[in-house]
Design an enzyme around this catalytic site. Sequence first.
Site: not given
Length: 428
Positions: A245, A287-288, A356
């Site tokens: 995080g 957990e990078p 679009c």
Amino acid sequence: MTHHFSYQNDTLCVEGLPLTDIADQYGTPLYVYSRAALTDHYLAYARACEAHQYPDAPAQICYSVKSSATLAILHLLSRLGAGFDIVSGGELARVMAAGADPQKVVYSGVGKTANEIRYALSQDILCFNVESLAELHRINRIAGDMGQVARIAFRVNPDVDPHTHPYISTGLRENKFGIPHEEALSCYRIARDLPHVQIIGIDCHIGSQLLDDAPLVAALHRLIFLCDQLEAEGISLRHLDLGGGLGIAYRDEKTISVGEHIARIYDIVRRWRQTRHQGKPIRLIWEPGRSVSGNAGILLTEIQYEKSNAATRYLIVDAAMNDLLRPAMYEAWHDVLPLVRRVGNPQTYDIVGPICESGDWLAKNRALTVREGDRLAILSAGAYGMSMASHYNTRGKAAEVMVDNGRAHLIRPRETAEDLFATERIVP
């Protein structure tokens, strides 16, 4: 912009190689990654851990595959010693194809299917990060059917506000992720009595793009309290997984240093273990994702048209929200630079794609001195860029290139329209 991407004689380069040369060779839209940047960002974690970790309980860096999942990136990180944090069976297949050690793989995610669990058990991964009691019982049942014992940790939701975008906040009570903190102890008791699971750890991930690690420290203290409760009941844990995080600078944000963060965490953990556990070590897992890959990649695009109405001047480019979804999804900021700097008075533009949808924009209110046919670099696109790309409007995904020591290597070719419908079938 990191030092790996910089101007030389008014031409934007990556590791000294002009990006104009890469765009000439491979076209646009095009993702370009710096191998040196990926390596430096990963080693910032690895070296910080080496400086502080317990010798008999070495830390493990498990790169978050969802942030950028291209095989060449995963292979590079695996060779550097990384493990992987996965959230699907497909991601497990990717890391195995990239040469990962399954004993360095942790499996998170709220919706693991029976087939995905079987596949992960067959590969003997390190650990399932369990996110519900229903999932726990499914894992226990499937492991029993396979004659195995599944190693598990519970992902605990600590109800800590990460102060980030609500779509990437995962640690609050109202989020779908993890076991509520107040229910975790009872869940561990249930798991202890199941015959086909083995408790080995505890996991927490509160959100992404954190510019301050104070929320992570608050979550750690809640986990420590829970670990002590578990220890008192005879449930000893081998590892504590703090998730990832840490944020990056997309604009001018002040970010926390990886080294400072890891030193602070180890200081807290070491004092806790010495005070209440006679110095007994515990393994830490990180957990990078974004902090490794985010500023190691950019997206190149070419200006197709300049257009204006009464309110806005537009640059219509050949990249779109199917190539880089973050602006449309999160109103995210990405710096934009021309590949060649021109002299002249800048104009203010919104940079939009050809899809679009009114939400198909990549940047707004940017002052640039450019003309039709010029090419732009959208910075900080190495995380949640290609990994979130789609085929909307039957647009093939961009090509990807990794630059290593002044040489560009094609790591994913551009998709054609025929590639997209090659597996489809017409009903007679």
